[in-house]
Motif scaffolding. Structure first.
Motif, PDB file in Angstrom:
ATOM      1  N   TRP A 249     -55.364  22.804  35.232  1.00 19.79           N
ATOM      2  CA  TRP A 249     -55.625  21.885  33.670  1.00 19.79           C
ATOM      3  C   TRP A 249     -56.940  21.648  33.530  1.00 19.79           C
ATOM      4  CZ3 TRP A 249     -56.711  17.006  34.327  1.00 19.79           C
ATOM      5  CH2 TRP A 249     -56.031  16.339  35.468  1.00 19.79           C
ATOM      6  N   SER A 293     -55.178  17.417  23.359  1.00 19.31           N
ATOM      7  CA  SER A 293     -54.810  16.204  23.259  1.00 19.31           C
ATOM      8  C   SER A 293     -55.750  14.873  22.849  1.00 19.31           C
ATOM      9  CB  SER A 293     -54.122  15.656  24.547  1.00 19.31           C
ATOM     10  OG  SER A 293     -55.026  15.204  25.451  1.00 19.31           O
ATOM     11  N   GLU A 297     -52.811  10.555  25.526  1.00 16.22           N
ATOM     12  CA  GLU A 297     -51.947  11.718  26.070  1.00 16.22           C
ATOM     13  C   GLU A 297     -52.462  12.181  27.361  1.00 16.22           C
ATOM     14  OE1 GLU A 297     -51.489  12.191  21.562  1.00 16.22           O
ATOM     15  OE2 GLU A 297     -52.986  11.453  22.919  1.00 16.22           O
ATOM     16  N   HIS A 301     -50.969  12.138  31.242  1.00 12.72           N
ATOM     17  CA  HIS A 301     -50.840  13.232  31.879  1.00 12.72           C
ATOM     18  C   HIS A 301     -51.462  13.044  33.335  1.00 12.72           C
ATOM     19  CE1 HIS A 301     -51.196  17.587  32.543  1.00 12.72           C
ATOM     20  NE2 HIS A 301     -52.225  17.394  33.265  1.00 12.72           N
ATOM     21  N   GLU A 305     -48.948  13.590  36.952  1.00 10.04           N
ATOM     22  CA  GLU A 305     -49.538  14.633  37.734  1.00 10.04           C
ATOM     23  C   GLU A 305     -49.463  13.857  39.051  1.00 10.04           C
ATOM     24  OE1 GLU A 305     -50.958  18.379  37.345  1.00 10.04           O
ATOM     25  OE2 GLU A 305     -48.988  17.661  36.370  1.00 10.04           O
TER      26      GLU A 305
END
Length: 321
Positions: A249, A293, A297, A301, A305
């Motif tokens: 990501w 986002s 958020e 995240h 993770e």
């Protein structure tokens, strides 16, 4: 006397707040540096340059890309963590910089939560499990069955990389023991898998996609929860191993202490950039799923993770100096 001092203090505080608000309203007044903590040419660099170009239009100031490679992304991330928190130096982060490196590195160059202010989670990019076509397997289940009968090895772009740990998570969930062969990047790893020196690879889908399309690699499964739109016939590994999910990501962060108004301005510009149909089309080229986002958020995240990868790193006994 006390009333006079109090009034002066209140007036001073109000003026300071007014000046801060004015500064935030005028932001940005000069170019912004976007640090990409990897060498030019990779998927993070491509995403970063597309986003920087579009955000420049939104912000009215140029967003200049600066590649600061080294230490698996930690060098560039550490540089941004120590930068002035004024909104003029920001980071294009990844799962490596904000989840894996903090867990793997013995010397911690930064704290991924305390040292950064989240801006926006931009995209998710699938990884893929692929094999040389000479390996007699056509599905994830057939690979698992074969691995239980004979020794196998898989290639990745290096120790401690997201691709290495995608393989370790796969091994743990499948209950198999496959030898990891680390390389110095995806390029050399792909070369040896294409030449059948190593039969299996975990790679970024964008990196492997042309070889899959040409038939030089056989894709067994993508690592995201759902199938990738660019390869709808390739199952998700989760269809065989429920709950399996990994991906690369890309997200934007600023140094901790950056004013909230500046963070909101950057986040709004990032969201607008990702909403541009031309940007969305470019992201499709390498199967990236747009998230765009808000800061809150992204903060959640990162925590999720780190919680996901901590047991994988521990159980695989992965650590780097």
């Amino acid at each position: 006397m006390t009333v006079s001092i109090t009034r002066r203090l209140l007036l001073g505080a109000a003026m300071a707040l007014g000046l801060a608000g004015a500064a935030a309203a005028e932001y940005p007044e000069r170019p912004i540096t976007l640090v990409i903590p990897f060498a030019a040419g990779g998927s993070t660099d491509v995403v970063g340059r597309i986003v920087a170009d579009r955000m420049s239009q939104e912000l009215g100031q140029q967003v200049i890309v600066q590649n600061v490679g080294g230490a698996g992304g930690s060098l560039g991330a550490g540089q941004v963590a120590k930068a002035d928190p004024d909104g003029y130096t920001i980071l294009m982060a990844t799962v490596a910089t904000h989840a894996l490196n903090p867990l793997i590195l013995k010397q911690k160059p930064y704290d991924p939560v305390a040292d950064f202010a989240p801006i926006s989670l931009l995209v998710l990019v699938p990884n893929v499990l692929a094999v040389n076509p000479e390996l007699p397997v056509n599905s994830v289940q057939e690979l698992i069955d074969l691995a239980k009968k004979e020794p196998l090895a898989y290639a990745s772009s290096g120790n401690g990389t997201p691709l290495h740990l995608s393989g370790e998570l796969f091994k743990a969930m499948a209950g198999i023991d496959v030898t990891h062969i680390p390389y110095k990047g995806s390029g050399p790893a792909l070369t040896d898998v294409l030449g059948n020196q190593v039969p299996i690879i975990f790679d970024n889908l964008p990196s492997a996609s042309s070889h899959i399309a040409s038939g030089k690699l056989r894709a067994l499964g993508v690592t995201t929860k759902e199938r990738a739109p660019s390869f709808p016939d390739v199952p998700a590994i989760a269809e065989t191993l429920p709950g399996y999910e990994t991906y690369t990501w890309n997200a934007l962060f600023a140094p901790a202490g950056t004013p909230p108004e500046v963070i909101e301005r950057l986040s709004a510009a990032a969201k607008a950039a990702m909403a541009d149909p031309a940007v969305a089309e470019r992201m499709k080229d390498f199967s990236a799923t747009i998230v765009a986002s808000g800061p809150e958020e992204l903060a959640e995240h990162v925590k999720a993770e780190m919680a996901k990868w901590e047991p994988v790193v521990r159980d695989a006994n992965v650590s780097l100096d």
